[in-house]
Motif scaffolding. Structure first.
Motif, PDB file in Angstrom:
ATOM      1  N   VAL A  80      23.185   9.593  41.561  1.00 25.22           N
ATOM      2  CA  VAL A  80      22.868   9.591  40.136  1.00 25.22           C
ATOM      3  C   VAL A  80      24.174   9.805  39.381  1.00 25.22           C
ATOM      4  CG1 VAL A  80      21.591  10.714  38.280  1.00 25.22           C
ATOM      5  CG2 VAL A  80      20.551  10.484  40.538  1.00 25.22           C
ATOM      6  N   VAL A  81      24.468   8.880  38.474  1.00 24.90           N
ATOM      7  CA  VAL A  81      25.715   8.936  37.712  1.00 24.90           C
ATOM      8  C   VAL A  81      25.394   9.345  36.278  1.00 24.90           C
ATOM      9  CG1 VAL A  81      27.683   7.606  36.875  1.00 24.90           C
ATOM     10  CG2 VAL A  81      26.735   7.133  39.151  1.00 24.90           C
ATOM     11  N   HIS A  82      25.998  10.426  35.816  1.00 23.56           N
ATOM     12  CA  HIS A  82      25.899  10.873  34.430  1.00 23.56           C
ATOM     13  C   HIS A  82      27.185  10.421  33.751  1.00 23.56           C
ATOM     14  CE1 HIS A  82      22.435  13.574  35.090  1.00 23.56           C
ATOM     15  NE2 HIS A  82      22.927  13.606  36.318  1.00 23.56           N
ATOM     16  N   LEU A  83      27.073   9.451  32.863  1.00 23.00           N
ATOM     17  CA  LEU A  83      28.224   8.817  32.238  1.00 23.00           C
ATOM     18  C   LEU A  83      28.372   9.314  30.802  1.00 23.00           C
ATOM     19  CD1 LEU A  83      30.402   6.602  32.524  1.00 23.00           C
ATOM     20  CD2 LEU A  83      28.686   4.965  31.769  1.00 23.00           C
ATOM     21  N   PHE A  84      29.590   9.650  30.404  1.00 22.74           N
ATOM     22  CA  PHE A  84      29.881  10.147  29.059  1.00 22.74           C
ATOM     23  C   PHE A  84      31.040   9.358  28.476  1.00 22.74           C
ATOM     24  CE2 PHE A  84      28.636  13.594  31.876  1.00 22.74           C
ATOM     25  CZ  PHE A  84      27.490  14.079  31.245  1.00 22.74           C
ATOM     26  N   TRP A  85      31.038   9.153  27.162  1.00 17.69           N
ATOM     27  CA  TRP A  85      32.180   8.543  26.488  1.00 17.69           C
ATOM     28  C   TRP A  85      32.336   9.193  25.136  1.00 17.69           C
ATOM     29  CZ3 TRP A  85      27.590   6.184  27.486  1.00 17.69           C
ATOM     30  CH2 TRP A  85      26.831   5.771  26.397  1.00 17.69           C
ATOM     31  N   GLN A  86      33.583   9.227  24.650  1.00 16.39           N
ATOM     32  CA  GLN A  86      33.867   9.923  23.388  1.00 16.39           C
ATOM     33  C   GLN A  86      35.052   9.259  22.692  1.00 16.39           C
ATOM     34  OE1 GLN A  86      34.917  14.024  23.869  1.00 16.39           O
ATOM     35  NE2 GLN A  86      34.639  14.459  21.719  1.00 16.39           N
ATOM     36  N   ALA A  87      35.005   9.271  21.366  1.00 14.72           N
ATOM     37  CA  ALA A  87      36.108   8.744  20.568  1.00 14.72           C
ATOM     38  C   ALA A  87      37.215   9.787  20.524  1.00 14.72           C
ATOM     39  CB  ALA A  87      35.635   8.413  19.162  1.00 14.72           C
ATOM     40  N   LEU A  88      38.429   9.353  20.828  1.00 16.91           N
ATOM     41  CA  LEU A  88      39.584  10.229  20.731  1.00 16.91           C
ATOM     42  C   LEU A  88      40.283  10.051  19.395  1.00 16.91           C
ATOM     43  CD1 LEU A  88      41.041   9.600  24.289  1.00 16.91           C
ATOM     44  CD2 LEU A  88      39.569  11.472  23.550  1.00 16.91           C
ATOM     45  N   ALA A  89      40.246   8.832  18.890  1.00 19.52           N
ATOM     46  CA  ALA A  89      40.859   8.453  17.620  1.00 19.52           C
ATOM     47  C   ALA A  89      40.227   7.121  17.220  1.00 19.52           C
ATOM     48  CB  ALA A  89      42.369   8.315  17.787  1.00 19.52           C
ATOM     49  N   PRO A  90      40.526   6.622  16.039  1.00 22.61           N
ATOM     50  CA  PRO A  90      39.985   5.300  15.696  1.00 22.61           C
ATOM     51  C   PRO A  90      40.450   4.250  16.720  1.00 22.61           C
ATOM     52  CG  PRO A  90      40.857   6.370  13.746  1.00 22.61           C
ATOM     53  CD  PRO A  90      41.245   7.223  14.922  1.00 22.61           C
ATOM     54  N   ALA A  91      39.494   3.482  17.211  1.00 25.88           N
ATOM     55  CA  ALA A  91      39.741   2.421  18.199  1.00 25.88           C
ATOM     56  C   ALA A  91      40.364   2.953  19.488  1.00 25.88           C
ATOM     57  CB  ALA A  91      40.603   1.318  17.604  1.00 25.88           C
ATOM     58  N   ARG A  92      39.964   4.160  19.897  1.00 27.23           N
ATOM     59  CA  ARG A  92      40.477   4.749  21.136  1.00 27.23           C
ATOM     60  C   ARG A  92      39.381   5.622  21.746  1.00 27.23           C
ATOM     61  NH1 ARG A  92      44.977   8.977  21.538  1.00 27.23           N
ATOM     62  NH2 ARG A  92      45.132   9.076  23.777  1.00 27.23           N
ATOM     63  N   TYR A  93      38.789   5.142  22.845  1.00 22.82           N
ATOM     64  CA  TYR A  93      37.670   5.818  23.486  1.00 22.82           C
ATOM     65  C   TYR A  93      38.007   6.140  24.936  1.00 22.82           C
ATOM     66  CZ  TYR A  93      34.897   4.383  19.498  1.00 22.82           C
ATOM     67  OH  TYR A  93      34.424   4.204  18.230  1.00 22.82           O
ATOM     68  N   LYS A  94      37.452   7.222  25.426  1.00 22.01           N
ATOM     69  CA  LYS A  94      37.647   7.682  26.800  1.00 22.01           C
ATOM     70  C   LYS A  94      36.276   7.854  27.441  1.00 22.01           C
ATOM     71  CE  LYS A  94      40.048   9.920  30.047  1.00 22.01           C
ATOM     72  NZ  LYS A  94      40.668   9.131  31.062  1.00 22.01           N
ATOM     73  N   ALA A  95      36.171   7.527  28.728  1.00 24.59           N
ATOM     74  CA  ALA A  95      34.910   7.697  29.463  1.00 24.59           C
ATOM     75  C   ALA A  95      35.161   8.538  30.708  1.00 24.59           C
ATOM     76  CB  ALA A  95      34.355   6.339  29.862  1.00 24.59           C
ATOM     77  N   TRP A  96      34.146   9.285  31.126  1.00 23.68           N
ATOM     78  CA  TRP A  96      34.197  10.040  32.369  1.00 23.68           C
ATOM     79  C   TRP A  96      32.776  10.192  32.873  1.00 23.68           C
ATOM     80  CZ3 TRP A  96      34.580  12.064  27.575  1.00 23.68           C
ATOM     81  CH2 TRP A  96      33.724  13.111  27.236  1.00 23.68           C
ATOM     82  N   CYS A  97      32.620  10.650  34.103  1.00 25.14           N
ATOM     83  CA  CYS A  97      31.278  10.760  34.665  1.00 25.14           C
ATOM     84  C   CYS A  97      31.218  11.870  35.703  1.00 25.14           C
ATOM     85  CB  CYS A  97      30.841   9.433  35.278  1.00 25.14           C
ATOM     86  SG  CYS A  97      31.862   8.898  36.644  1.00 25.14           S
TER      87      CYS A  97
END
Length: 138
Positions: A80-97
């Motif tokens: 089971v993969v719990h995936l998260f993503w978040q904006a760091l700045a305008p037009a700059r996103y990071k994902a982790w799981c």
């Protein structure tokens, strides 16, 4: 009470605290996104107006449908993969799981070491990274 029962209690408490923390983070991120969208709206643009119905210069100021941060969950090959993503700045996103197997975390906060211009790209890259990790380590 046996040692195994004590561990089960602590594991359950940890899962509960983690779920509560994730919920609070998601609620704060959504509230921040709503505040940002309402601050970006001009008086002549309302949330009910679709961006396609606006002139080109007003469409850029219309609220976007994609949230700045979010979470998703999917199953892949018994994990089971719990995936998260978040904006760091305008037009700059990071994902982790987090990757779980049989109720236990086997990989925590892993993800691609890059940032992406959209939330959708970050989400897709995080999911691809998780599938790759499971194929090589699962």
């Amino acid at each position: 009470m046996g040692q195994r029962e004590i561990r089960a209690c602590w594991f359950g408490a940890g899962v509960l605290v983690g779920a509560m923390a994730a919920s609070l983070c998601a609620m704060r991120a959504m509230a921040r996104a709503r505040a940002d969208v309402s601050a970006d709206l001009s008086p002549e643009v309302s949330p009910e107006v679709s961006p396609a119905a606006l002139p080109v210069e007003d469409a850029a100021r219309a609220p976007s449908a994609a949230p700045e941060s979010g979470a998703d969950m999917f199953e892949y090959r018994g994990f089971v993969v719990h995936l998260f993503w978040q904006a760091l700045a305008p037009a700059r996103y990071k994902a982790w799981c987090d990757i779980w197997e049989a109720g236990a975390v086997v990989q925590e906060a892993g993800g691609p070491p890059a940032t992406y211009p959209t939330a959708a790209e970050a989400r897709m890259a995080g999911g691809a990274w998780a599938r790759h990790w499971i194929q090589n380590n699962g």
